[in-house]
Design an enzyme around this catalytic site. Structure first.
Site, PDB file in Angstrom:
ATOM      1  N   HIS A 141       7.953  -1.678  -4.771  1.00  0.00           N
ATOM      2  CA  HIS A 141       6.596  -1.510  -5.299  1.00  0.00           C
ATOM      3  C   HIS A 141       6.145  -0.053  -5.290  1.00  0.00           C
ATOM      4  O   HIS A 141       5.215   0.305  -6.033  1.00  0.00           O
ATOM      5  CB  HIS A 141       5.607  -2.307  -4.465  1.00  0.00           C
ATOM      6  CG  HIS A 141       5.462  -3.739  -4.861  1.00  0.00           C
ATOM      7  ND1 HIS A 141       5.194  -4.141  -6.147  1.00  0.00           N
ATOM      8  CD2 HIS A 141       5.504  -4.882  -4.114  1.00  0.00           C
ATOM      9  CE1 HIS A 141       5.087  -5.456  -6.184  1.00  0.00           C
ATOM     10  NE2 HIS A 141       5.273  -5.938  -4.969  1.00  0.00           N
ATOM     11  N   HIS A 178      11.527  -5.457  -0.949  1.00  0.00           N
ATOM     12  CA  HIS A 178      10.539  -5.844  -1.968  1.00  0.00           C
ATOM     13  C   HIS A 178       9.369  -4.869  -1.988  1.00  0.00           C
ATOM     14  O   HIS A 178       8.983  -4.350  -3.039  1.00  0.00           O
ATOM     15  CB  HIS A 178      10.082  -7.268  -1.652  1.00  0.00           C
ATOM     16  CG  HIS A 178       8.977  -7.793  -2.514  1.00  0.00           C
ATOM     17  ND1 HIS A 178       9.118  -8.910  -3.306  1.00  0.00           N
ATOM     18  CD2 HIS A 178       7.678  -7.396  -2.691  1.00  0.00           C
ATOM     19  CE1 HIS A 178       7.990  -9.154  -3.945  1.00  0.00           C
ATOM     20  NE2 HIS A 178       7.093  -8.254  -3.577  1.00  0.00           N
ATOM     21  N   GLU A 179       8.797  -4.628  -0.806  1.00  0.00           N
ATOM     22  CA  GLU A 179       7.618  -3.759  -0.752  1.00  0.00           C
ATOM     23  C   GLU A 179       7.972  -2.325  -1.108  1.00  0.00           C
ATOM     24  O   GLU A 179       7.175  -1.625  -1.748  1.00  0.00           O
ATOM     25  CB  GLU A 179       6.980  -3.827   0.641  1.00  0.00           C
ATOM     26  CG  GLU A 179       6.540  -5.217   1.064  1.00  0.00           C
ATOM     27  CD  GLU A 179       5.633  -5.904   0.059  1.00  0.00           C
ATOM     28  OE1 GLU A 179       4.799  -5.212  -0.557  1.00  0.00           O
ATOM     29  OE2 GLU A 179       5.756  -7.123  -0.121  1.00  0.00           O
ATOM     30  N   ASN A 196       0.837  -1.193   0.000  1.00  0.00           N
ATOM     31  CA  ASN A 196       0.000   0.000   0.000  1.00  0.00           C
ATOM     32  C   ASN A 196       0.878   1.250   0.000  1.00  0.00           C
ATOM     33  O   ASN A 196       1.782   1.374   0.822  1.00  0.00           O
ATOM     34  CB  ASN A 196      -0.888   0.022   1.250  1.00  0.00           C
ATOM     35  CG  ASN A 196      -1.570  -1.306   1.500  1.00  0.00           C
ATOM     36  OD1 ASN A 196      -2.322  -1.788   0.680  1.00  0.00           O
ATOM     37  ND2 ASN A 196      -1.291  -1.900   2.655  1.00  0.00           N
ATOM     38  N   GLU A 224       5.215  -8.083  -9.363  1.00  0.00           N
ATOM     39  CA  GLU A 224       5.826  -8.990  -8.405  1.00  0.00           C
ATOM     40  C   GLU A 224       7.225  -9.445  -8.813  1.00  0.00           C
ATOM     41  O   GLU A 224       8.111  -9.569  -7.972  1.00  0.00           O
ATOM     42  CB  GLU A 224       4.911 -10.183  -8.154  1.00  0.00           C
ATOM     43  CG  GLU A 224       3.565  -9.797  -7.553  1.00  0.00           C
ATOM     44  CD  GLU A 224       3.687  -8.954  -6.290  1.00  0.00           C
ATOM     45  OE1 GLU A 224       4.741  -9.013  -5.611  1.00  0.00           O
ATOM     46  OE2 GLU A 224       2.738  -8.226  -5.981  1.00  0.00           O
TER      47      GLU A 224
END
Length: 826
Positions: A294, A290-291, A260, A313
């Site tokens: 994003h 990783h997040e 988010n 991903e």
């Protein structure tokens, strides 16, 4: 339940331009539902009809441009909007929405430790509809303004910085343009730690009962966050696009984390309340990286439709491992990827449910959810790693930055991504994409060494269709160290080759994919395989050892290496291993797959004894306290393979392993679970341990132990809890399922195998995708490697009306079962 199709989404995106959602949530209206009011402003480009999605407990009222609509027109989660004139519109909807206990929508959780309650959202993939009405597809981006009313004493977090207005009301700063599935709220009496970095607010948040454990790791968590943030700003020209960066560790979270914008949510097992290995800390750091990746790839630039989920991903997976290795103290992330994560992709890619990394078409949102698998993550990241090896990192990052510039705060497709890469290089990336991203299956690379006049030449045979840039490692025996190997050289090869590659004298060992830069199964020539049998632990580089262990794993699964031979190799070489990720990966495969599934039941006791002896060697090796992580792994696995209760029961009674470690809650529940399987404890012992540890993790531990008791009444109660009622949360369902089936109790649970195929279908239909996936993965009777179980499952696939999530899980589990039967020769 309605799903949106790709065609419907394309038509709606052509018809609508969505501007702004103004959403008011009231979390003070009771334990079952919360109030949700939304004002949605949008433009219809032409006159016509459309619909908006929502899944309310109660739809109180709807007005469109001031005119009331009939709430009864809501059908299968869709509210029709008919006869829209071209131009701007305002839609107002007032609902009561149900809280979730399955990690979907607005999940509500009460902490058994202190009675505090928390609520947080998980909107992915189409669960925003459980929180507020939305035109729910990723290419209808909008601005979101959220106001939340929460109980006094709560803090509300959201995508933007939140402001407390008084009397429990919180207002979040409007977001930039983002997709509906990325909106986030987390509310509760959080324990929060805050700082700033480069002028941006950073925050860490967890349940109050975990406060001491978060505080113990705050320095490490912020250090990793800052390091990754700075490294991404070195790689990416586009600055971080949101106004804050909060990381909330939330209870009963289904995934590892969710990207988010500005409010990343993590499963709160990442707040370690018991001892962990450095590999587990490395995994947490990788997930943080990783997040964060994003925020650019996924949030700033978002897929247009779910067929390009791999773009999100695979990129984040690659960047997570690479950036963690570059920017933090965890420099060996690719070893863990190679031995643990990559096998997830290999396994998925050899099942009937395999699909290209970039599928040609994903027909609807339900189908899209199934593609969050080892192919979209591990295979996709491996493909990108191969792309970087072939393209060069400079050109790869140049293409990425072109992509961000072209599509910031918008949506993009695979074609857009490849066009951006093509703009940065003269290489034919379109052809590369066709070969790597549009095909399925795993190539196999086999070395062929031919000798003439005292010199050798290498040809790599390829079973498959993809081009590979690989490194062949040539190793000679170390004459000064028995069992040792010395790297002679690494040779870069493009497969298929145009001519054999001269390599000089024959090496003792040749490793085709040394460095693990491509995605392929590898095999060994006969002399190399003999060298590995005696000298695997003598390889100097742990990443090379990871490649070898993966190859041996593949050979067992393909029926080319006897399971017993794998165990013998592990027994010989793992006591000398220094890398924790390798020890964990090999022991996990050896116990859960080789001992429990690939060997016949009568061979299992000897396999467990072998693994127990191996763990004892590791315990003896770590008595000096120099390697607590390795010792912890040895203790965990010794518990898991214990065939007799005496030793581990004594550990539990003493509260410590002789020579350490002392038993923390995780180890105590682990021992109790194994003692339950062995029939060495009863319900009273489980209840006493739960009194000692009444936390959420303790509740899960107790559920596993109770389901594992070798007692008909305990099995009946566990089965009824999972399948007859809906009272178990997602985590308690999984915990119960993990305890139920045990190889030692095959006769006791035999009657439940046919019941599984009826009851799993029913619970999946009743409780939805999250529980369906859990029922398919954790409640499946893995221990029953026999033709009867396979026949029952195949009949279920043919005849039952299956939830799509359960169908996918059953296809995969039954294929794994069929493979296990082949490995056994049955």
């Amino acid at each position: 339940m309605s799903v949106i199709t790709r065609d419907e989404a394309q038509l709606r995106a052509q018809f609508l331009d969505v501007h702004r959602y103004t959403v008011e949530l009231d979390l003070t209206t009771g334990d079952e539902t919360f109030d949700s009011r939304a004002v949605i402003r949008f433009t219809a480009r032409t006159a016509g009809d459309t619909f908006i999605e929502l899944k309310p407990a109660e739809l109180r009222s709807v007005t469109l441009d001031g005119q009331p609509l009939d709430p009864e027109s809501l059908h299968e989660d869709r509210l029709p909007l008919r006869d829209l004139a071209a131009g701007e519109h305002e839609l107002r909807i007032d609902t009561a929405m149900p809280y979730s206990h399955t990690g979907e929508g607005m999940h509500r959780f009460t902490d058994p430790t202190d009675g505090e309650t928390y609520a947080y959202t998980q909107m992915f993939l189409d669960d925003v509809q459980r929180v507020f009405p939305a035109f729910d597809q990723p290419d209808l981006k909008a601005v979101f303004e959220l106001t939340v009313t929460a109980p006094e004493g709560w803090t509300v977090l959201a995508n933007g910085i939140t402001e407390h207005l008084g009397e429990g009301r919180w207002r979040a700063a409007p977001t930039p343009l983002i997709s509906t599935y990325l909106v986030a709220v987390a509310a509760g009496p959080w324990h929060s730690v805050r700082t700033e970095h480069r002028g941006l607010p950073f925050g860490l948040h967890c349940r109050r009962s975990l406060a001491a454990h978060l505080d113990a790791d705050t320095d490490e968590l912020f250090e990793v966050t800052r390091a990754c943030f700075d490294r991404y700003h070195e790689k990416f020209e586009e600055p971080y696009p949101f106004d804050s960066y909060d990381q909330a560790f939330v209870p009963e979270f289904n995934a590892g984390a969710m990207e988010n914008p500005g409010l990343v949510t993590f499963r709160d097992e990442f707040v370690f309340r018991s001892a962990v290995t450095d590999t587990e800390r490395q995994t947490r750091a990788m997930v943080i990286a990783h997040e964060m990746a994003h925020m650019w790839f996924g949030d700033l630039v978002t897929l247009r439709w779910w067929d390009d989920i791999w773009l999100n991903e695979s990129f984040a997976e690659y960047m997570g491992y690479q950036t963690t290795a570059e920017a933090t103290r965890f420099t060996d992330t690719w070893i863990d990827f190679g031995v643990a994560r990559k096998s997830w992709g290999y396994d998925a890619d050899q099942r009937p449910s395999t699909h290209p990394v970039a599928p040609d078409q994903v027909d609807d949102s339900a189908s899209a959810l199934l593609n969050f698998d080892g192919i979209s993550y591990a295979k996709g990241a491996s493909a990108l790693r191969q792309l970087v090896a072939w393209l060069g990192e400079k050109d790869f990052l140049a293409g990425i930055n072109i992509h961000f510039k072209r599509h910031r705060f918008a949506n993009a497709t695979l074609a857009d991504f490849i066009d951006s890469l093509a703009a940065a290089t003269e290489r034919d990336v379109h052809a590369w994409a066709e070969a790597w991203l549009r095909t399925t299956g795993v190539d196999t690379l086999t070395p062929v060494i031919e000798s003439a006049d005292g010199t050798c030449a290498l040809t790599v045979d390829r079973a498959g269709s993809r081009p590979h840039r690989v490194t062949a490692g040539l190793y000679d025996r170390d004459l000064s160290d028995e069992g040792g190997l010395i790297l002679r050289e690494r040779i870069g090869l493009d497969v298929p080759q145009t001519a054999p590659q001269p390599i000089g004298k024959r090496p003792a060992l040749l490793v085709v994919n040394d460095g693990d830069l491509t995605y392929a199964k590898i095999r060994f020539d006969a002399e190399s395989f003999e060298t590995l049998r005696t000298s695997l632990s003598g390889l100097p580089d742990p990443l090379t050892r990871a490649v070898v262990w993966n190859a041996l794993r593949d050979a067992v699964r393909d029926g080319e290496l006897a399971p017993a031979a794998y165990l013998e190799t592990a027994r010989a070489h793992l006591p000398l291993e220094t890398d924790l990720a390798l020890v964990q990966g090999v022991l996990a495969f050896a116990s859960a797959h080789v001992a429990d599934r690939y060997l016949k039941p009568e061979e299992r006791p000897a396999a467990l004894a072998t693994l127990g002896s191996l763990c004892r060697d590791l315990l003896r090796r770590t008595e000096d306290g120099d390697n607590p992580g390795l010792r912890l792994l040895a203790v965990r696995h010794f518990i898991d393979v214990a065939a007799h209760p005496d030793t581990i029961a004594a550990w539990l009674a003493d509260g410590t392993v002789p020579g350490g470690p002392e038993l923390d809650p995780e180890l105590r529940w682990r021992i109790l679970g194994r003692l339950a399987v062995l029939g060495a404890v009863d319900e009273a012992a489980v209840a006493a341990e739960l009194d000692r540890d009444p936390s959420a993790a303790g509740q899960e531990g107790a559920a596993t132990c109770r389901a594992a008791l070798p007692d008909p009444e305990a099995k009946r109660a566990a089965w009824e809890a999972m399948f007859a009622g809906d009272g178990l949360s997602n985590y308690l369902f999984t915990a119960t399922a993990r305890g139920f089936w045990q190889p030692e109790q095959a006769d006791l649970v035999r009657e439940y195998i046919p019941r599984y195929y009826e009851d799993a279908v029913a619970v999946a239909a009743r409780r939805g995708p999250a529980i369906a996936a859990a029922a398919g993965r954790w409640a499946f009777p893995h221990h029953a490697v026999d033709a009867e179980n396979l026949a029952l499952g195949e009949a279920c696939l043919r005849e039952a009306d299956l939830n799509v999530a359960l169908r996918r899980k059953l296809i995969d589990e039954l294929d794994d079962l069929s493979r296990a039967l082949r490995v056994r020769g049955e």
